[in-house]
Every structure is written in structure tokens, then in C-alpha cells.
Write a protein that holds these residues in place. Structure first.
Motif, short mmCIF file in Angstrom:
data_model
loop_
_atom_site.label_atom_id
_atom_site.label_comp_id
_atom_site.label_asym_id
_atom_site.label_seq_id
_atom_site.Cartn_x
_atom_site.Cartn_y
_atom_site.Cartn_z
N SER A 59 11.46 -7.55 -1.11
CA SER A 59 10.09 -6.91 -0.90
C SER A 59 10.54 -5.37 -0.45
CB SER A 59 9.09 -7.42 -0.10
OG SER A 59 9.64 -7.31 1.42
N LEU A 60 9.82 -4.41 -1.07
CA LEU A 60 9.89 -3.06 -0.38
C LEU A 60 8.91 -2.66 0.59
CD1 LEU A 60 11.45 -0.33 -0.78
CD2 LEU A 60 10.18 0.07 -2.73
N SER A 61 9.54 -2.07 1.74
CA SER A 61 8.51 -1.79 2.93
C SER A 61 8.74 -0.33 3.26
CB SER A 61 8.68 -2.94 4.13
OG SER A 61 8.33 -4.19 3.59
N LEU A 62 7.68 0.26 3.90
CA LEU A 62 7.99 1.49 4.87
C LEU A 62 7.80 1.30 6.14
CD1 LEU A 62 5.39 3.62 2.80
CD2 LEU A 62 8.06 3.51 2.44
N VAL A 63 8.92 1.84 7.04
CA VAL A 63 8.77 1.60 8.37
C VAL A 63 8.11 3.02 8.87
CG1 VAL A 63 10.12 1.71 10.55
CG2 VAL A 63 11.04 0.65 8.38
N LEU A 64 7.09 2.98 9.61
CA LEU A 64 6.12 4.03 9.91
C LEU A 64 5.92 4.49 11.27
CD1 LEU A 64 2.88 3.11 7.73
CD2 LEU A 64 4.84 4.54 6.95
N ARG A 65 5.92 5.63 11.74
CA ARG A 65 5.95 6.03 12.95
C ARG A 65 4.52 5.53 13.52
NH1 ARG A 65 9.68 10.21 13.34
NH2 ARG A 65 9.56 11.63 11.49
N GLU A 66 4.81 5.09 14.59
CA GLU A 66 3.55 4.58 15.72
C GLU A 66 2.99 3.47 15.17
OE1 GLU A 66 1.08 7.83 16.16
OE2 GLU A 66 2.79 8.96 17.26
N GLU A 67 3.63 2.64 14.31
CA GLU A 67 3.17 1.19 13.84
C GLU A 67 4.22 0.16 14.17
OE1 GLU A 67 0.30 0.73 11.58
OE2 GLU A 67 -0.33 2.98 11.63
N GLU A 68 3.62 -0.91 14.63
CA GLU A 68 4.31 -2.04 14.87
C GLU A 68 4.89 -2.88 13.52
OE1 GLU A 68 2.88 -4.56 17.98
OE2 GLU A 68 2.25 -2.81 19.12
N GLU A 69 4.01 -3.00 12.65
CA GLU A 69 4.45 -3.59 11.31
C GLU A 69 4.87 -2.91 10.43
OE1 GLU A 69 1.44 -6.34 10.36
OE2 GLU A 69 1.20 -7.05 12.31
N LEU A 70 5.47 -3.43 9.57
CA LEU A 70 5.80 -2.71 8.13
C LEU A 70 5.00 -2.63 7.19
CD1 LEU A 70 9.34 -4.36 7.70
CD2 LEU A 70 8.94 -2.38 8.57
N THR A 71 4.81 -1.46 6.46
CA THR A 71 3.85 -1.25 5.52
C THR A 71 4.41 -2.02 3.98
OG1 THR A 71 2.50 0.11 6.60
CG2 THR A 71 2.53 0.16 4.31
N LEU A 72 3.99 -2.92 3.39
CA LEU A 72 4.61 -3.25 1.99
C LEU A 72 4.10 -2.25 1.09
CD1 LEU A 72 3.83 -7.20 2.08
CD2 LEU A 72 6.04 -5.96 2.24
N VAL A 73 5.06 -1.99 0.16
CA VAL A 73 4.71 -1.15 -0.97
C VAL A 73 4.02 -1.60 -1.95
CG1 VAL A 73 5.97 0.45 -2.66
CG2 VAL A 73 6.73 0.33 -0.42
N PHE A 74 4.62 -2.98 -2.31
CA PHE A 74 3.83 -3.96 -3.44
C PHE A 74 3.46 -5.03 -2.68
CE2 PHE A 74 7.09 -1.67 -5.66
CZ PHE A 74 6.51 -0.93 -6.48
N LYS A 75 2.00 -4.89 -2.24
CA LYS A 75 1.18 -5.90 -1.52
C LYS A 75 1.10 -7.24 -2.08
CE LYS A 75 -0.98 -2.49 1.35
NZ LYS A 75 0.19 -1.76 1.54
N GLU A 76 0.81 -7.19 -3.47
CA GLU A 76 0.38 -8.45 -4.16
C GLU A 76 1.65 -9.09 -4.95
OE1 GLU A 76 -2.48 -10.05 -3.87
OE2 GLU A 76 -3.40 -8.93 -2.52
N LEU A 77 2.07 -8.10 -5.60
CA LEU A 77 3.21 -8.71 -6.51
C LEU A 77 4.75 -8.89 -5.86
CD1 LEU A 77 2.47 -6.37 -9.54
CD2 LEU A 77 1.57 -8.76 -9.13
N ARG A 78 5.35 -9.53 -6.43
CA ARG A 78 6.94 -9.70 -6.12
C ARG A 78 8.05 -9.35 -7.11
NH1 ARG A 78 6.32 -15.20 -2.61
NH2 ARG A 78 4.93 -14.53 -0.93
#
Length: 196
Positions: A136-155
Motif C-alpha cells: 500500500s502507498l501512504s502519506l505521513v502527514l504533519r500533526e496526524e497520528e495515522e497514515l493517510t492511504l493514497v488508494f483507500k479501496e483498491l490494492r
């Protein structure tokens, strides 16, 4: 206008750069249609409903049998078509941010915008569950505890995630000069994560 595409399994990858002078970079991962699944669902529906109408009209069984057959068909349809996603897209605007889009078969579109100033690093992860293993591809964001998935539904497979990851690295100033192997060998920016 440059456009690249490739297909792997049930996914098709498109790289589209509609506005080269503005450096807007668009990556699409689309689910390839599977007509065999649609034919199978139609045959199952025809069989279940035909049997229910036969029992209702010829054998004079109750109407509740017809309704239970309809519920069974709806359950099987939902089970076979549980992720009605048609396409997921990543629109990269280096000076503004990244827009994540999910297009469903129903026509509904969900968009999420992430400003480039909030993105710390794009990360490729190998996710391991007791049943499967996927990337999976994710984004590490400032002031966020969880990663944001780039492709939320598909793998999508790793081979389709790498160009998107490289474009995200270039847009956020991370650079994509990391060593990488096709089988996902050691590379900077690639992590393994075990999901419970």
C-alpha cells in the motif's frame, strides 16, 4: 500531453499529464471489468427467482418464499460485488498539494485534498495479515497520528504503486533516488507493517 498505461491482473494503470507546462501529474488505477462475474450473477439471479416463481405459481407455496429468495439474491450480489469501485486517482499539483479521488460504479466521487505543506513523506508499505500480503502507498502527514492511504479501496500491485510513489516523492521534495528492486527488496522509504 503524455500518457502511459499498463495492465496487471484486474487493474489498469494510467499516467496522464494533461498540463505539462503547469506540472499537474495525474495517476489513475482502474478496475478492469470482469464480464464473467456479471454473467454469473445474472445466472444465479435467474435461477433463484425462477425457482421461487415456480414454487409460488405451480406448487402454490407462500409469498414468503419469494421474498426470502429475493433476500438471498441480494445477499449474494452484495457478497460478489462488495467493492463497487471503478477507479482511484491521484492528482499531484507540486505547489499546491495532492488530491485523492475514488470513483464508484454508482457514479459517486469522494475527493480528499492534502496540502503539500502537510505531507512529510510518501511511504510504500508491505502489509501482512494472517490471510494475505499486499503493498500500500501512504502519506505521513504533519500533526496526524495515522497514515493517510493514497488508494483507500483498491490494492494495486507494487509495480503500479512505484511510479505514483516516485511522483509523490518528487512533488514533496523527498526525491526518488532510492534504490529499488522489482520484487520489493531493500529500499529507502519502504517499510513493513504487520496488521493484527
Amino acid at each position: 500531453m503524455g500518457e502511459n498505461s499498463s495492465a496487471h491482473g484486474k487493474f489498469t494503470y494510467f499516467h496522464d499529464q494533461k498540463y505539462p507546462h503547469e506540472a499537474i501529474d495525474i495517476h489513475h488505477i482502474e478496475v478492469r471489468s470482469n464480464s464473467a462475474k456479471g454473467v454469473f450473477i445474472s445466472l444465479v439471479a435467474a435461477t433463484i427467482l425462477g425457482n421461487a416463481f415456480y414454487l409460488l405459481l405451480v406448487k402454490e407455496k407462500s409469498v414468503t418464499l419469494l421474498f426470502s429468495s429475493l433476500l438471498l439474491w441480494a445477499f449474494l450480489r452484495k457478497l460478489l460485488l462488495r467493492k463497487p469501485v471503478k477507479k482511484e486517482s491521484v492528482v499531484i499539483m507540486p505547489t499546491l498539494g495532492v488530491q485523492l479521488e475514488t470513483l464508484y460504479l454508482s457514479g459517486r466521487i469522494i475527493r480528499q485534498f492534502v496540502p503539500v505543506s502537510k505531507i512529510l513523506k510518501p511511504v510504500l508499505q508491505e502489509c501482512v495479515t494472517p490471510i494475505t500480503c499486499y503493498w500500500s502507498l501512504s502519506l505521513v502527514l504533519r500533526e496526524e497520528e495515522e497514515l493517510t492511504l493514497v488508494f483507500k479501496e483498491l490494492r494495486p500491485p507494487l509495480k503500479m504503486l512505484i511510479p505514483v510513489w516516485k511522483a509523490l516523492c518528487a512533488a514533496t521534495g523527498e526525491g526518488s533516488s532510492h534504490s529499488y528492486t522489482e520484487d520489493g527488496g531493500d529500499a529507502d522509504g519502504v517499510q513493513s507493517e504487520i496488521n493484527p
